[in-house]
Design a protein around this motif. Structure first.
Motif, PDB file in Angstrom:
ATOM      1  N   VAL A 197      53.808  12.090   3.534  1.00  0.00           N
ATOM      2  CA  VAL A 197      53.236  13.291   4.123  1.00  0.00           C
ATOM      3  C   VAL A 197      54.260  13.920   5.053  1.00  0.00           C
ATOM      4  CG1 VAL A 197      51.407  14.184   5.591  1.00  0.00           C
ATOM      5  CG2 VAL A 197      50.911  12.391   3.963  1.00  0.00           C
ATOM      6  N   SER A 198      54.465  15.198   4.900  1.00  0.00           N
ATOM      7  CA  SER A 198      55.397  15.917   5.755  1.00  0.00           C
ATOM      8  C   SER A 198      54.954  17.367   5.837  1.00  0.00           C
ATOM      9  CB  SER A 198      56.803  15.834   5.153  1.00  0.00           C
ATOM     10  OG  SER A 198      57.666  16.686   5.847  1.00  0.00           O
ATOM     11  N   TYR A 199      55.173  17.989   6.978  1.00  0.00           N
ATOM     12  CA  TYR A 199      54.870  19.402   7.117  1.00  0.00           C
ATOM     13  C   TYR A 199      55.835  20.028   8.097  1.00  0.00           C
ATOM     14  CZ  TYR A 199      52.272  17.650  11.151  1.00  0.00           C
ATOM     15  OH  TYR A 199      51.910  17.011  12.304  1.00  0.00           O
ATOM     16  N   ALA A 223      48.890  31.839  17.975  1.00  0.00           N
ATOM     17  CA  ALA A 223      47.837  31.599  18.961  1.00  0.00           C
ATOM     18  C   ALA A 223      47.031  30.340  18.674  1.00  0.00           C
ATOM     19  CB  ALA A 223      46.901  32.800  19.023  1.00  0.00           C
ATOM     20  N   ASP A 224      46.820  29.983  17.403  1.00  0.00           N
ATOM     21  CA  ASP A 224      45.932  28.862  17.108  1.00  0.00           C
ATOM     22  C   ASP A 224      46.641  27.509  17.092  1.00  0.00           C
ATOM     23  OD1 ASP A 224      47.356  29.185  14.805  1.00  0.00           O
ATOM     24  OD2 ASP A 224      45.632  29.327  13.487  1.00  0.00           O
ATOM     25  N   ASN A 225      47.941  27.454  16.938  1.00  0.00           N
ATOM     26  CA  ASN A 225      48.753  26.229  16.953  1.00  0.00           C
ATOM     27  C   ASN A 225      48.456  25.265  15.807  1.00  0.00           C
ATOM     28  OD1 ASN A 225      50.214  26.907  19.255  1.00  0.00           O
ATOM     29  ND2 ASN A 225      48.590  26.139  20.570  1.00  0.00           N
ATOM     30  N   ASN A 226      47.430  25.459  15.030  1.00  0.00           N
ATOM     31  CA  ASN A 226      47.096  24.574  13.915  1.00  0.00           C
ATOM     32  C   ASN A 226      47.000  25.399  12.642  1.00  0.00           C
ATOM     33  OD1 ASN A 226      46.826  22.354  15.628  1.00  0.00           O
ATOM     34  ND2 ASN A 226      44.709  22.855  16.063  1.00  0.00           N
ATOM     35  N   ASP A 227      47.899  25.146  11.711  1.00  0.00           N
ATOM     36  CA  ASP A 227      47.888  25.910  10.472  1.00  0.00           C
ATOM     37  C   ASP A 227      47.246  25.117   9.334  1.00  0.00           C
ATOM     38  OD1 ASP A 227      49.067  28.124  11.607  1.00  0.00           O
ATOM     39  OD2 ASP A 227      51.073  27.343  11.272  1.00  0.00           O
ATOM     40  N   GLN A 228      47.832  23.992   8.980  1.00  0.00           N
ATOM     41  CA  GLN A 228      47.279  23.132   7.940  1.00  0.00           C
ATOM     42  C   GLN A 228      47.293  21.708   8.471  1.00  0.00           C
ATOM     43  OE1 GLN A 228      49.665  23.716   4.473  1.00  0.00           O
ATOM     44  NE2 GLN A 228      48.528  25.508   3.840  1.00  0.00           N
ATOM     45  N   ASN A 229      46.146  21.226   8.873  1.00  0.00           N
ATOM     46  CA  ASN A 229      46.079  19.896   9.457  1.00  0.00           C
ATOM     47  C   ASN A 229      46.148  18.829   8.360  1.00  0.00           C
ATOM     48  OD1 ASN A 229      45.785  20.982  11.994  1.00  0.00           O
ATOM     49  ND2 ASN A 229      43.566  21.128  11.801  1.00  0.00           N
ATOM     50  N   VAL A 230      47.055  17.897   8.546  1.00  0.00           N
ATOM     51  CA  VAL A 230      47.203  16.771   7.621  1.00  0.00           C
ATOM     52  C   VAL A 230      46.583  15.575   8.334  1.00  0.00           C
ATOM     53  CG1 VAL A 230      48.806  15.355   6.331  1.00  0.00           C
ATOM     54  CG2 VAL A 230      49.311  17.767   6.713  1.00  0.00           C
ATOM     55  N   VAL A 231      45.300  15.309   8.052  1.00  0.00           N
ATOM     56  CA  VAL A 231      44.578  14.271   8.788  1.00  0.00           C
ATOM     57  C   VAL A 231      44.432  13.018   7.952  1.00  0.00           C
ATOM     58  CG1 VAL A 231      42.410  13.708   9.923  1.00  0.00           C
ATOM     59  CG2 VAL A 231      43.351  15.991  10.145  1.00  0.00           C
ATOM     60  N   ALA A 232      43.735  13.089   6.861  1.00  0.00           N
ATOM     61  CA  ALA A 232      43.428  11.899   6.059  1.00  0.00           C
ATOM     62  C   ALA A 232      44.229  11.903   4.775  1.00  0.00           C
ATOM     63  CB  ALA A 232      41.943  11.834   5.762  1.00  0.00           C
ATOM     64  N   ASN A 233      45.488  12.244   4.848  1.00  0.00           N
ATOM     65  CA  ASN A 233      46.321  12.317   3.663  1.00  0.00           C
ATOM     66  C   ASN A 233      47.293  11.138   3.637  1.00  0.00           C
ATOM     67  OD1 ASN A 233      47.337  13.271   1.330  1.00  0.00           O
ATOM     68  ND2 ASN A 233      48.398  15.028   2.181  1.00  0.00           N
ATOM     69  N   ASN A 234      46.790   9.941   3.873  1.00  0.00           N
ATOM     70  CA  ASN A 234      47.656   8.758   3.887  1.00  0.00           C
ATOM     71  C   ASN A 234      47.427   7.906   2.673  1.00  0.00           C
ATOM     72  OD1 ASN A 234      48.500   9.692   6.304  1.00  0.00           O
ATOM     73  ND2 ASN A 234      47.299   8.255   7.500  1.00  0.00           N
TER      74      ASN A 234
END
Length: 73
Positions: free
Chosen positions: A30-32, A62-73
């Motif tokens: 996983v990388s972003y 303004a939002d600081n979060n574009d595409q959250n990589v949370v459970a992609n392990n």
């Protein structure tokens, strides 16, 4: 199926690389990244002639979060 691996020599591994020796069912690195670039930044070739007038790249987010990589392990 089991693998028999002889001697190996690893010279270097990049920062976001995956190394596997033997059997594996699934590998999912996983990388972003967020990249800002102005007009004509990603042009490639031998004889490029880019003529940009006044160019400005806005980097405010303004939002600081574009595409959250949370459970992609």
């Amino acid at each position: 199926m089991p693998a028999i691996v002889g001697s190996i020599s690893i010279t270097s591994i990049g920062n976001s690389s995956v190394l596997n020796v033997g059997d594996v069912q699934s590998m999912c690195p996983v990388s972003y990244a967020k990249t800002y670039a102005g007009a004509g930044s990603f042009n490639t070739g031998d004889h490029i002639n880019v003529q940009n007038g006044y160019s400005m790249t806005y980097t405010y987010d303004a939002d600081n979060n574009d595409q959250n990589v949370v459970a992609n392990n």
